[in-house]
Design a protein around this motif. Structure first.
Motif, mmCIF file in Angstrom:
data_model
loop_
_atom_site.group_PDB
_atom_site.id
_atom_site.type_symbol
_atom_site.label_atom_id
_atom_site.label_comp_id
_atom_site.label_asym_id
_atom_site.label_seq_id
_atom_site.Cartn_x
_atom_site.Cartn_y
_atom_site.Cartn_z
ATOM 1 N N GLN A 73 0.813 -1.209 0.000
ATOM 2 C CA GLN A 73 0.000 0.000 0.000
ATOM 3 C C GLN A 73 0.852 1.265 0.000
ATOM 4 O OE1 GLN A 73 -3.501 -0.047 -0.114
ATOM 5 N NE2 GLN A 73 -3.099 -2.193 -0.528
ATOM 6 N N VAL A 74 0.262 2.350 -0.529
ATOM 7 C CA VAL A 74 0.973 3.624 -0.566
ATOM 8 C C VAL A 74 1.278 4.112 0.850
ATOM 9 C CG1 VAL A 74 -1.124 5.049 -0.669
ATOM 10 C CG2 VAL A 74 1.015 5.902 -1.663
ATOM 11 N N THR A 75 0.389 3.810 1.810
ATOM 12 C CA THR A 75 0.639 4.243 3.184
ATOM 13 C C THR A 75 1.844 3.520 3.789
ATOM 14 O OG1 THR A 75 -1.095 2.705 3.860
ATOM 15 C CG2 THR A 75 -1.699 5.019 3.751
ATOM 16 N N GLU A 76 2.022 2.255 3.449
ATOM 17 C CA GLU A 76 3.199 1.520 3.927
ATOM 18 C C GLU A 76 4.475 2.163 3.393
ATOM 19 O OE1 GLU A 76 3.020 -2.901 3.648
ATOM 20 O OE2 GLU A 76 1.034 -2.523 2.820
ATOM 21 N N PHE A 77 4.435 2.542 2.133
ATOM 22 C CA PHE A 77 5.570 3.218 1.503
ATOM 23 C C PHE A 77 5.869 4.533 2.234
ATOM 24 C CE2 PHE A 77 7.243 6.136 -1.756
ATOM 25 C CZ PHE A 77 8.322 5.413 -2.241
ATOM 26 N N ALA A 78 4.823 5.324 2.458
ATOM 27 C CA ALA A 78 4.980 6.612 3.142
ATOM 28 C C ALA A 78 5.521 6.426 4.555
ATOM 29 C CB ALA A 78 3.642 7.344 3.166
ATOM 30 N N HIS A 79 5.051 5.379 5.241
ATOM 31 C CA HIS A 79 5.468 5.152 6.627
ATOM 32 C C HIS A 79 6.967 4.898 6.743
ATOM 33 C CE1 HIS A 79 1.293 4.116 8.537
ATOM 34 N NE2 HIS A 79 1.361 5.342 8.048
ATOM 35 N N LYS A 80 7.570 4.326 5.724
ATOM 36 C CA LYS A 80 9.021 4.084 5.760
ATOM 37 C C LYS A 80 9.788 5.401 5.855
ATOM 38 C CE LYS A 80 8.966 -0.366 3.405
ATOM 39 N NZ LYS A 80 9.367 -1.108 4.611
#
Length: 199
Positions: A6-13
């Motif tokens: 998910q895009v949110t997982e990417f952002a969380h990194k």
């Protein structure tokens, strides 16, 4: 990394690398509380997260999620449009200064679109979203970061996406570093993650 990444997982990194214990952060679009909870864990017991949403239902979901995880003391939930972000945070800042605290903002997080599972007619809008980004950038400390997850297509159309991308393209490169990524081989208008760093 699975196909459902998910895009949110990417952002969380990126957010995880940025936010430390004791930091002050803003979740400008609380939604169901995913980012608020994530930020609350990162700031620890000495930090604070301000979470904005215009829907009472969204803040109730967020509050419930934080309670279940013992994080409610770390967040201030604000039933308020993010276009009022700067004036609202400045009021909170004054309260903290009276108590000897300092409200320097390390990270501002946005998820543009509508509340998952909620009313699709109540999504974020181009004009108020750009206004909120502009205000958030003013509040960010030097070295701070803003994360944008931009959803488009379907009910929301493309006006907001195009307006936000055009706005961040014009930011002064001497003051901001803007990184825009894409899900390059996905169909159906995948979300666009953007990170903005204040230099």
């Amino acid at each position: 990394m699975g196909s459902g990444y998910q895009v949110t997982e990417f952002a969380h990194k990126f957010i995880e690398e940025q936010v430390k214990h004791g930091d002050i952060c803003i979740d400008a679009t609380a939604g169901n509380g995913n980012d608020t909870e994530f930020l609350c864990r990162l700031v620890g017991t000495t930090g604070r997260v301000y979470a904005f949403d215009i829907q009472k239902e969204a803040l109730e979901h967020t509050a419930s999620r934080l309670r279940e995880n013992g994080l409610e003391e770390r967040a201030t939930l604000l039933l308020c449009g993010h276009e009022y972000l700067k004036e609202t945070i400045e009021k909170e800042r004054k309260k903290q200064e009276k108590q000897g605290g300092k409200e320097e903002i390390s990270c501002v997080v946005f998820n543009f679109g509508y509340l998952p599972g909620g009313d699709h007619t109540l999504g974020t809008k181009a004009k108020t979203s750009v206004c909120a980004i502009e205000q958030g950038l003013k509040l960010l400390k030097k070295g701070g970061m803003m994360s944008l997850c931009i959803y488009s297509g379907g009910d929301t159309g493309f006006e907001e996406r195009d307006t936000i991308l055009e706005y961040v393209r014009t930011l002064d490169s001497r003051k901001y570093l803007v990184i825009c990524s894409s899900w390059y081989n996905r169909e159906n208008h995948p979300p666009i993650p953007v990170q903005i760093y204040k230099l």
